[in-house]
Design a protein around this motif. Sequence first.
Motif, PDB file in Angstrom:
ATOM      1  N   PHE A   1       6.194  89.320   8.409  1.00 39.12           N
ATOM      2  CA  PHE A   1       6.357  90.060   7.163  1.00 39.12           C
ATOM      3  C   PHE A   1       7.518  91.022   7.355  1.00 39.12           C
TER       4      PHE A   1
ATOM      5  N   PHE B   1       5.767  93.318  10.545  1.00 38.19           N
ATOM      6  CA  PHE B   1       4.474  92.830  11.003  1.00 38.19           C
ATOM      7  C   PHE B   1       4.593  91.392  11.474  1.00 38.19           C
TER       8      PHE B   1
ATOM      9  N   SER C   1      -1.061  87.640   8.718  1.00 35.46           N
ATOM     10  CA  SER C   1      -0.769  88.875   9.445  1.00 35.46           C
ATOM     11  C   SER C   1      -1.370  90.037   8.662  1.00 35.46           C
TER      12      SER C   1
ATOM     13  N   VAL D   1      -0.856  93.497   7.141  1.00 34.43           N
ATOM     14  CA  VAL D   1       0.253  94.321   6.667  1.00 34.43           C
ATOM     15  C   VAL D   1      -0.308  95.634   6.140  1.00 34.43           C
ATOM     16  N   HIS D   2       0.287  96.737   6.549  1.00 35.08           N
ATOM     17  CA  HIS D   2      -0.155  98.057   6.126  1.00 35.08           C
ATOM     18  C   HIS D   2       0.897  98.667   5.186  1.00 35.08           C
TER      19      HIS D   2
ATOM     20  N   VAL E   1       5.289 100.241   5.367  1.00 33.27           N
ATOM     21  CA  VAL E   1       6.418  99.887   4.498  1.00 33.27           C
ATOM     22  C   VAL E   1       6.976 101.166   3.875  1.00 33.27           C
TER      23      VAL E   1
ATOM     24  N   HIS F   1       7.792  87.267   3.338  1.00 33.82           N
ATOM     25  CA  HIS F   1       7.029  86.745   4.466  1.00 33.82           C
ATOM     26  C   HIS F   1       7.122  85.227   4.451  1.00 33.82           C
TER      27      HIS F   1
END
Length: 167
Positions: free
Chosen positions: A64, A82, A89, A91-92, A96, A112
């Motif tokens: 990502f 990520f 995956s 992703v937070h 970002v 991604h």
Amino acid sequence: MIAPFQALSAQHFDLLRPATADEIIAFAGTLLEQRLQRGPVLGGAEQVQAFLRTRLGGAARELFGVLFVDSRHQYLGFEILFMGSLRGSEVHPREVVRRALALNAAAVILVHNHPSGHLEPSPEDILLTRRIDDALALLDMRVLDHLIVSASDWVSLSARGWRFSDD
């Protein structure tokens, strides 16, 4: 066989030894990234998707990344934030947002890959896009698009009618 070379910079190469496939791909990614740096991102959509496909499309696991741009949509940078497994995956959105703030970005293009080659956005892809879009909107930043790529093709959520904040 491709002519042997060793990349010393994007403008200069020497005929020293046969390059590996990975070196050629990395060199192509560097050239595409430099083209993005010369002009507006939105004016070069084909360059953007080619660059992102080159960087993520052939990966064996899900990656990502985020392409960061300023208020005039000039390229600020690209980072893979990520890395996951073959199937996904984690992703937070806060990461970002953190990188966008650090780069003083006004907008982002999310990307991604789907290692399976099946590019249809999943419900999780849509939810993640919405969460990142909402988080960035709180800080007056925009998501311009979310691309899903493979080595040979790509899907754009905005081209499919997805509407982001402030659209």
